[in-house]
Design an enzyme around this catalytic site. Structure first.
Site, PDB file in Angstrom:
ATOM      1  N   PRO A 197       0.810  -1.221   0.000  1.00  0.00           N
ATOM      2  CA  PRO A 197       0.000   0.000   0.000  1.00  0.00           C
ATOM      3  C   PRO A 197       0.843   1.271   0.000  1.00  0.00           C
ATOM      4  CG  PRO A 197      -0.950  -1.619   1.483  1.00  0.00           C
ATOM      5  CD  PRO A 197       0.363  -2.178   1.027  1.00  0.00           C
ATOM      6  N   CYS A 198       0.379   2.251  -0.785  1.00  0.00           N
ATOM      7  CA  CYS A 198       1.158   3.471  -0.979  1.00  0.00           C
ATOM      8  C   CYS A 198       0.593   4.682  -0.236  1.00  0.00           C
ATOM      9  CB  CYS A 198       1.239   3.811  -2.470  1.00  0.00           C
ATOM     10  SG  CYS A 198      -0.360   4.318  -3.179  1.00  0.00           S
ATOM     11  N   GLN A 199      -0.576   4.533   0.391  1.00  0.00           N
ATOM     12  CA  GLN A 199      -1.307   5.699   0.889  1.00  0.00           C
ATOM     13  C   GLN A 199      -0.475   6.628   1.775  1.00  0.00           C
ATOM     14  OE1 GLN A 199      -2.457   2.637   0.681  1.00  0.00           O
ATOM     15  NE2 GLN A 199      -4.669   2.533   0.363  1.00  0.00           N
ATOM     16  N   SER A 241       2.762   8.114  -0.257  1.00  0.00           N
ATOM     17  CA  SER A 241       2.447   9.071  -1.314  1.00  0.00           C
ATOM     18  C   SER A 241       2.532  10.511  -0.825  1.00  0.00           C
ATOM     19  CB  SER A 241       1.045   8.795  -1.858  1.00  0.00           C
ATOM     20  OG  SER A 241       0.621   9.824  -2.728  1.00  0.00           O
TER      21      SER A 241
END
Length: 289
Positions: free
Chosen positions: A85-87, A90
């Site tokens: 997951p990049c949330q 980012s």
């Protein structure tokens, strides 16, 4: 519990474990690269993504939550892949880096250390510098930066940490206009509320600052919410401002057209916006040969 004896090896084929598997774009890429797969194990919890995966690849072995994957139940894994997951990594996230949702990277690291696969591939966004530095240190390899615009009509810069021999692909020079539907579908029409916003001062400022795009040569990075989000791609068709369709999302991610059609449009946008550009992954997998 899964039994090891269930998995029989074929000659010249690989056992794959895909973490954060989504809709199994990794399997599409392996097929496209001509890599024969013996067993493909997928760790995913989103029911809609799993439905798409099962509709296209019913033989994929679903393992569920990454935190519960027990390596003692698996055979020798030749290739470990995943896009954690990049949330929170980012630049659009909350700034918590690996302390936030993106900390699920450590589950990838755990399984890599336990399984010691011959090859590995990890993907994530170009974002929080400290997080990227930490991931590189723990993965013991520097990432390669590849923008999907080399192989598709979408700007999508991503880091890839891998020990598969890889170099940048040659540009195909594909433009957004090349992948638009020949005949506009009703699903491309904007809601009245979204159109009013886009034509407002705020919407026009968003376009001016390139947070959103109108008729770009290459699409801006696809989002998981399409026009439900302010940073969207808009296209003029027959004098009307429209959004991209799910099928156009698929083509921009170089996914087979109709691959995600067994779920709702909102879920299609979500998994495609969060997913991989298949041709980039297939290019990397060519190094396995």
């Amino acid at each position: 519990m899964l039994e090891f004896s269930f998995y029989e090896r074929k000659s010249m084929s690989v056992n794959v474990l895909s973490l954060f598997d989504g809709m199994s774009a990794g399997m599409i890429a392996l097929e496209r690269a001509g890599i024969e797969v013996d067993n493909y194990f997928a760790s995913e919890i989103d029911k809609h993504a799993i439905k798409v995966s099962k509709a296209n690849y019913p033989n994929i072995i679903q393992l569920g939550d990454v935190t519960s994957v027990d390596t003692s139940t698996l055979p020798k894994i030749d290739l470990l892949i995943g896009g954690s997951p990049c949330q929170s990594i980012s630049t659009l996230g909350d700034g918590s880096g690996l302390e936030g949702t993106s900390g699920l990277f450590y589950q990838y690291l755990r399984l890599k250390q336990e399984l010691n696969p011959e090859y590995f591939l990890l993907e994530n966004v170009v974002g929080n510098k400290e997080a990227i530095k930490t991931i590189s240190k723990l993965m013991q390899v520097e990432p390669i930066l590849i923008n999907s615009n080399l192989l598709s009509a979408q700007n999508r810069a991503r880091y890839y940490w891998t020990n598969i021999p890889t170099k940048l692909p040659e540009a195909k020079n594909i433009k957004l206009i090349d992948v638009l539907d020949e005949k506009p579908k009703p699903s491309c029409e904007l809601s009245e509320a979204r159109l009013r916003w886009l034509l407002s001062d705020k919407g026009q400022e968003c376009l001016k600052k390139r947070y959103a795009s109108l008729d770009p040569e290459k699409a801006s990075c696809l989002t998981a919410r399409s026009d439900a989000s302010w940073n969207c791609n808009y296209v003029t068709r027959n004098g009307k401002i429209t959004k991209l369709t799910c099928e156009e999302y698929e083509k921009l991610q170089t996914v087979p057209e109709g691959y995600t059609s067994c779920v709702s449009d909102s879920q299609r946008y979500k998994m495609l916006g969060n997913g991989w550009t298949v041709d980039v992954i297939a290019h990397i997998f060519q190094g396995l040969k």
